[in-house]
Design an enzyme around this catalytic site. Sequence first.
Site, PDB file in Angstrom:
ATOM      1  N   LYS A  39       0.833  -1.204   0.000  1.00 59.18           N
ATOM      2  CA  LYS A  39       0.000   0.000   0.000  1.00 59.18           C
ATOM      3  C   LYS A  39       0.866   1.252   0.000  1.00 59.18           C
ATOM      4  O   LYS A  39       0.658   2.173  -0.800  1.00 59.18           O
ATOM      5  CB  LYS A  39      -0.938  -0.024   1.207  1.00 59.18           C
ATOM      6  N   ASP A  47      -5.797   0.243   0.190  1.00 61.02           N
ATOM      7  CA  ASP A  47      -5.894   0.348   1.643  1.00 61.02           C
ATOM      8  C   ASP A  47      -7.251  -0.203   2.067  1.00 61.02           C
ATOM      9  O   ASP A  47      -7.948  -0.818   1.277  1.00 61.02           O
ATOM     10  CB  ASP A  47      -5.734   1.803   2.089  1.00 61.02           C
TER      11      ASP A  47
END
Length: 203
Positions: free
Chosen positions: A116, A134
């Site tokens: 991420k 996310d």
Amino acid sequence: MDVEEIISRLKKLYPKGYFHINRDPYYLLISTVLSQRTRDEVTIPTTQKLFSVFDTPQKMASADVDEIRELIREVGFYNVKAQRLIEISRVLLDEYDGIVPDDIDELVKLPGVGRKTANCVLTYAFDKDAIAVDTHVHRISNRMGLVETDTPEETEIELEKVVDKEMWKDINGLMVLFGKSICRPVSPKCDVCIMNDICPKLI
DNA sequence: AAAACGGGGGC
DNA sequence: GCCCCAGTTTT
């Protein structure tokens, strides 16, 4: 589910996209690590405060960990994050000539940098085609029926299959804004949502 | 697969 | 006072 329609509507809803105060790769890398599991209303001023003292890998690498710890206290996880910021800076100096790499496989080698965070740096700092998944992207993609996945890693792979490459870099910022304001984790505001007519509403 | 890391804000 | 938050690493 029409992916293009969803992204098109989000672009209209958030025409300015996600605002970043600074897209310098090093600044973005550090601020993104600080933002992990932390609200960005807290992260933004903290990062600015930190960079008013340590604004380069050279300065950060030789900084006193206790001083970093106190500077970033408000973001939480400050102990491990302070150590990671210093270690990241040392690795950048030792292995990458002090330059943040623009490659996913190199970025995830840095301590405290997962997919991420790495993909955020790639898209926001380097304008590369990547999808930073996310919890917002993961939740909304599943809620709206774009994918059916259990993990963010899986979501990244599946989204790449159903979304045009030129839209990859837009997904994260748009879905974060959408996820914080409307399509929230609990009690989403479905009554005022612009996706009402096309959302499966699997909530 | 689960735990640990965490202060700050919302309710 | 309790719960959650732009995740990642360790057990």
